[in-house]
Design a protein around this motif. Structure first.
Motif, PDB file in Angstrom:
ATOM      1  N   LEU A 123       1.698   1.863  -5.226  1.00  0.00           N
ATOM      2  CA  LEU A 123       2.033   1.956  -4.062  1.00  0.00           C
ATOM      3  C   LEU A 123       3.680   1.881  -3.571  1.00  0.00           C
ATOM      4  O   LEU A 123       4.302   2.465  -2.772  1.00  0.00           O
ATOM      5  N   VAL A 124       4.254   0.701  -4.136  1.00  0.00           N
ATOM      6  CA  VAL A 124       5.562   0.611  -4.007  1.00  0.00           C
ATOM      7  C   VAL A 124       6.253   1.568  -4.701  1.00  0.00           C
ATOM      8  O   VAL A 124       7.397   2.221  -4.061  1.00  0.00           O
ATOM      9  N   HIS A 125       6.044   2.015  -5.852  1.00  0.00           N
ATOM     10  CA  HIS A 125       6.813   3.232  -6.587  1.00  0.00           C
ATOM     11  C   HIS A 125       6.945   4.452  -5.501  1.00  0.00           C
ATOM     12  O   HIS A 125       8.045   4.907  -5.387  1.00  0.00           O
ATOM     13  N   GLN A 126       5.690   4.733  -5.375  1.00  0.00           N
ATOM     14  CA  GLN A 126       5.664   6.099  -4.389  1.00  0.00           C
ATOM     15  C   GLN A 126       6.263   6.181  -2.934  1.00  0.00           C
ATOM     16  O   GLN A 126       7.021   6.969  -2.525  1.00  0.00           O
ATOM     17  N   SER A 127       6.234   4.739  -2.522  1.00  0.00           N
ATOM     18  CA  SER A 127       6.789   4.309  -1.294  1.00  0.00           C
ATOM     19  C   SER A 127       8.499   4.645  -1.413  1.00  0.00           C
ATOM     20  O   SER A 127       9.220   4.866  -0.520  1.00  0.00           O
ATOM     21  N   LEU A 128       9.117   4.019  -2.468  1.00  0.00           N
ATOM     22  CA  LEU A 128      10.496   3.984  -2.906  1.00  0.00           C
ATOM     23  C   LEU A 128      10.960   5.443  -3.301  1.00  0.00           C
ATOM     24  O   LEU A 128      11.926   5.974  -2.568  1.00  0.00           O
ATOM     25  N   TYR A 129      10.073   6.090  -4.046  1.00  0.00           N
ATOM     26  CA  TYR A 129      10.687   7.427  -4.524  1.00  0.00           C
ATOM     27  C   TYR A 129      10.196   8.422  -4.083  1.00  0.00           C
ATOM     28  O   TYR A 129      10.589   9.719  -4.452  1.00  0.00           O
ATOM     29  N   HIS A 130       8.920   8.523  -3.412  1.00  0.00           N
ATOM     30  CA  HIS A 130       8.476   9.816  -2.978  1.00  0.00           C
ATOM     31  C   HIS A 130       8.180   9.654  -1.361  1.00  0.00           C
ATOM     32  O   HIS A 130       7.218  10.363  -1.001  1.00  0.00           O
ATOM     33  N   ASN A 131       8.632   8.621  -0.777  1.00  0.00           N
ATOM     34  CA  ASN A 131       8.480   8.646   0.701  1.00  0.00           C
ATOM     35  C   ASN A 131       6.967   8.693   1.228  1.00  0.00           C
ATOM     36  O   ASN A 131       6.627   9.062   2.172  1.00  0.00           O
ATOM     37  N   PHE A 132       6.144   7.901   0.373  1.00  0.00           N
ATOM     38  CA  PHE A 132       4.755   7.910   0.827  1.00  0.00           C
ATOM     39  C   PHE A 132       4.714   7.007   2.154  1.00  0.00           C
ATOM     40  O   PHE A 132       5.441   5.977   2.039  1.00  0.00           O
ATOM     41  N   LYS A 133       3.857   7.207   3.046  1.00  0.00           N
ATOM     42  CA  LYS A 133       3.905   6.599   4.171  1.00  0.00           C
ATOM     43  C   LYS A 133       2.548   6.047   4.590  1.00  0.00           C
ATOM     44  O   LYS A 133       1.505   7.085   4.429  1.00  0.00           O
ATOM     45  N   ILE A 134       2.297   4.662   4.688  1.00  0.00           N
ATOM     46  CA  ILE A 134       1.029   4.296   5.172  1.00  0.00           C
ATOM     47  C   ILE A 134       0.698   4.565   6.681  1.00  0.00           C
ATOM     48  O   ILE A 134       2.024   4.382   7.410  1.00  0.00           O
ATOM     49  N   LEU A 135      -0.425   4.979   7.181  1.00  0.00           N
ATOM     50  CA  LEU A 135      -0.498   4.909   8.652  1.00  0.00           C
ATOM     51  C   LEU A 135      -0.481   3.450   9.055  1.00  0.00           C
ATOM     52  O   LEU A 135      -1.542   2.789   8.710  1.00  0.00           O
ATOM     53  N   VAL A 136       0.366   2.974  10.112  1.00  0.00           N
ATOM     54  CA  VAL A 136       0.401   1.801  10.625  1.00  0.00           C
ATOM     55  C   VAL A 136       0.312   2.021  11.963  1.00  0.00           C
ATOM     56  O   VAL A 136       1.057   2.878  12.674  1.00  0.00           O
TER      57      VAL A 136
ATOM     58  N   CYS B  42      -7.142   0.414  -4.070  1.00  0.00           N
ATOM     59  CA  CYS B  42      -7.062   1.431  -4.960  1.00  0.00           C
ATOM     60  C   CYS B  42      -6.784   2.755  -4.339  1.00  0.00           C
ATOM     61  O   CYS B  42      -6.228   3.486  -4.679  1.00  0.00           O
ATOM     62  N   GLY B  43      -7.501   2.965  -3.193  1.00  0.00           N
ATOM     63  CA  GLY B  43      -7.647   4.144  -2.543  1.00  0.00           C
ATOM     64  C   GLY B  43      -6.341   4.613  -1.996  1.00  0.00           C
ATOM     65  O   GLY B  43      -5.854   5.583  -1.977  1.00  0.00           O
ATOM     66  N   LEU B  44      -5.831   3.516  -1.359  1.00  0.00           N
ATOM     67  CA  LEU B  44      -4.357   3.741  -0.657  1.00  0.00           C
ATOM     68  C   LEU B  44      -3.516   4.153  -1.803  1.00  0.00           C
ATOM     69  O   LEU B  44      -2.413   4.794  -1.774  1.00  0.00           O
ATOM     70  N   ALA B  45      -3.512   3.688  -2.996  1.00  0.00           N
ATOM     71  CA  ALA B  45      -2.635   3.909  -4.272  1.00  0.00           C
ATOM     72  C   ALA B  45      -2.864   5.335  -4.701  1.00  0.00           C
ATOM     73  O   ALA B  45      -2.006   6.156  -5.064  1.00  0.00           O
ATOM     74  N   ALA B  46      -4.346   5.811  -4.645  1.00  0.00           N
ATOM     75  CA  ALA B  46      -4.678   6.864  -5.023  1.00  0.00           C
ATOM     76  C   ALA B  46      -3.980   7.978  -4.054  1.00  0.00           C
ATOM     77  O   ALA B  46      -3.458   9.302  -4.571  1.00  0.00           O
ATOM     78  N   LEU B  47      -4.011   7.820  -2.802  1.00  0.00           N
ATOM     79  CA  LEU B  47      -3.428   8.702  -1.799  1.00  0.00           C
ATOM     80  C   LEU B  47      -1.694   8.762  -2.338  1.00  0.00           C
ATOM     81  O   LEU B  47      -1.263  10.012  -2.066  1.00  0.00           O
ATOM     82  N   ALA B  48      -1.319   7.649  -2.349  1.00  0.00           N
ATOM     83  CA  ALA B  48       0.202   7.642  -2.523  1.00  0.00           C
ATOM     84  C   ALA B  48       0.512   8.358  -3.740  1.00  0.00           C
ATOM     85  O   ALA B  48       1.385   9.103  -3.991  1.00  0.00           O
ATOM     86  N   SER B  49      -0.501   8.455  -4.792  1.00  0.00           N
ATOM     87  CA  SER B  49      -0.220   9.162  -6.099  1.00  0.00           C
ATOM     88  C   SER B  49      -0.337  10.727  -6.107  1.00  0.00           C
ATOM     89  O   SER B  49       0.357  11.510  -6.783  1.00  0.00           O
ATOM     90  N   GLY B  50      -1.306  11.081  -5.011  1.00  0.00           N
ATOM     91  CA  GLY B  50      -1.414  12.615  -4.769  1.00  0.00           C
ATOM     92  C   GLY B  50      -2.430  12.985  -5.998  1.00  0.00           C
ATOM     93  O   GLY B  50      -2.744  14.220  -6.013  1.00  0.00           O
ATOM     94  N   ASP B  51      -2.888  12.305  -6.842  1.00  0.00           N
ATOM     95  CA  ASP B  51      -3.866  12.674  -7.920  1.00  0.00           C
ATOM     96  C   ASP B  51      -5.311  12.844  -7.284  1.00  0.00           C
ATOM     97  O   ASP B  51      -5.922  11.837  -6.601  1.00  0.00           O
ATOM     98  N   GLU B  52      -5.806  14.069  -7.841  1.00  0.00           N
ATOM     99  CA  GLU B  52      -6.668  14.758  -6.800  1.00  0.00           C
ATOM    100  C   GLU B  52      -8.262  13.912  -7.518  1.00  0.00           C
ATOM    101  O   GLU B  52      -8.922  13.701  -6.623  1.00  0.00           O
ATOM    102  N   GLN B  53      -8.333  13.574  -8.770  1.00  0.00           N
ATOM    103  CA  GLN B  53      -9.375  12.793  -9.122  1.00  0.00           C
ATOM    104  C   GLN B  53      -9.405  11.642  -8.648  1.00  0.00           C
ATOM    105  O   GLN B  53     -10.432  11.157  -8.072  1.00  0.00           O
ATOM    106  N   LEU B  54      -8.651  10.786  -8.402  1.00  0.00           N
ATOM    107  CA  LEU B  54      -8.271   9.478  -7.972  1.00  0.00           C
ATOM    108  C   LEU B  54      -8.640   9.620  -6.260  1.00  0.00           C
ATOM    109  O   LEU B  54      -9.315   8.759  -5.858  1.00  0.00           O
ATOM    110  N   ILE B  55      -8.173  10.705  -5.692  1.00  0.00           N
ATOM    111  CA  ILE B  55      -8.550  10.607  -4.066  1.00  0.00           C
ATOM    112  C   ILE B  55     -10.025  11.101  -4.157  1.00  0.00           C
ATOM    113  O   ILE B  55     -10.607  10.246  -3.108  1.00  0.00           O
ATOM    114  N   ALA B  56     -10.294  11.891  -4.881  1.00  0.00           N
ATOM    115  CA  ALA B  56     -11.944  11.900  -4.881  1.00  0.00           C
ATOM    116  C   ALA B  56     -12.912  10.673  -4.972  1.00  0.00           C
ATOM    117  O   ALA B  56     -13.731  10.549  -4.224  1.00  0.00           O
TER     118      ALA B  56
END
Length: 391
Positions: free
Chosen positions: A378-391, A43-57
């Motif tokens: 995760l998939v939505h933001q990877s597709l449409y907003h170029n979110f990158k997971i650190l691998v 869920c935290g990875l999704a929070a980062l992908a979303s950019g939503d500050e409450q979710l990131i906190a």
């Protein structure tokens, strides 16, 4: 549909926000009203992908909860329940959860990477080092692969045990994530040695000394890596989560990774849901491992063929497959997987079920499951907003 699915998913993630971190589900089920290590980090990875500050906190609070309750020997709690100011800790049920340690380390490093702040890693450095030390001990034979007990990871009622592919790959991901910040030659060497052992023991026609030569020679390898092996031999089911991680981490030759992609894409397209089953094929009551499966449950048996881990389809697992497809440039296929995840999550008025019967498409498990929502994000933001997971 993809925008509706995304916003519904974000709403659900907000519904599972608590002061101590993400809860596993918004449903009023006691076991899911907890802060879980793997669920919380996903869920935290999704929070980062979303950019939503409450979710990131909330992700940061999740990491804090896990770190504060790390066992003195290094174990990260599987889950933490907060009741009237007190917390109840679980490090596993029928067996300890090996993957809680790796998910925690991955989570810290992903958060630091997103924030572009290495001090986050150093804040948790003692917890990370203690966790890696414990993983080293869990090799038992000092030959670079973790030995995982039955019921020792997310597939806690399934048949995998011993040298489980999923856990080896999570460890590589954790080591790579940490090494992004510390740049250690020793860690680089360890990553290489674990990767070599995976290639030697889980891939066909490999060169090098095998852990279990006789068992390896008896395996009919297919276009993917088998899910696990132990002193009793190999279990050869396709593990969708593990093979998705292999794609994300670029483990294996390009040719073999393409074979995994083609196998997975064909398997998903053959199901009514259009999603990958968690493990395939199912174990039936006439099969060798049925009794092992039947007895591996603490409460009610749930792993009927085509359900739960035994061939059931999980949006969460398909989320990682979707992200892997994006990293491989398979945009059309990733878009299709996202559509199918959203269709599954939308069942029963967007109830975000835990998993589905792959044969009948009926819902299974808990509704309003947070990591089912995380898959969409995760998939939505990877597709449409170029979110990158650190691998």
């Amino acid at each position: 549909m993809h925008k509706i699915g995304y916003y519904k998913a974000i709403d659900l993630l907000h519904d599972v926000v608590s002061p101590n971190g993400f809860l596993a589900s918004a449903e009023n089920t006691t076991n899911y009203k907890r802060v879980w290590a793997r669920d919380g980090v996903i869920c935290g990875l999704a929070a980062l992908a979303s950019g939503d500050e409450q979710l990131i906190a909330t992700f940061k609070n999740t990491l804090d909860t896990l770190a504060k309750n790390q066992h003195s020997i290094g174990t990260i709690p599987s889950n933490v329940l907060f009741v009237e100011g007190n917390c109840e800790l679980s490090y596993g049920g029928l067996a300890g959860r090996v993957d809680a340690v790796t998910w925690f380390i991955i989570g810290v490093c992903q958060y630091a990477y997103y924030k572009d702040d290495a001090t986050v890693v150093y804040e948790y450095n003692s917890h990370i080092e203690k966790g890696f030390g414990l993983l080293e001990a869990w090799e038992f034979n000092n030959k670079h692969l973790l030995y995982v007990p039955l019921s020792g990871n997310w597939a806690d009622e399934y048949i995998t045990d011993g040298y489980v592919l999923y856990d080896q790959l999570l460890r590589i991901w954790a080591l790579k994530s940490y090494n992004f910040f510390v740049n250690s030659e020793a860690i680089t060497d360890k990553i290489q040695k674990i990767t070599e052992q995976i290639q030697i023991n889980f891939m066909p026609n490999s060169q090098g000394e095998k852990y279990h030569e006789r068992a390896y020679d008896e395996v009919n390898f297919q276009d993917f890596m088998p899910c696990s092996f132990s002193p009793s031999g190999y279990k050869t089911q396709f593990d969708a989560f593990a093979n998705s991680l292999a794609l994300l981490l670029n483990v294996g030759s390009n040719e073999f990774q393409n074979a995994i992609l083609n196998y997975a894409d064909a398997l998903a397209s053959e199901t009514k849901l259009g999603l990958l089953p968690a493990f395939w094929p199912p174990v039936f009551d006439t099969d060798e491992y049925w009794n092992l499966l039947k007895n591996n449950c603490k409460y009610d048996f749930r792993n009927y063929p085509y359900e739960f881990h035994n061939g059931g389809s999980w949006p969460m697992v398909n989320g990682f497959f979707g992200v892997a497809l994006v990293t491989k440039g398979e945009i059309r296929k990733a878009t299709t997987i996202l559509e199918k995840i959203n269709e599954a999550n939308a069942k029963k008025d967007f109830s975000f079920y835990e998993n589905f019967n792959t044969q009948t498409t009926e819902t299974n498990g808990v509704s309003h499951c947070a990591w089912s929502a995380a898959a969409t994000v995760l998939v939505h933001q990877s597709l449409y907003h170029n979110f990158k997971i650190l691998v």
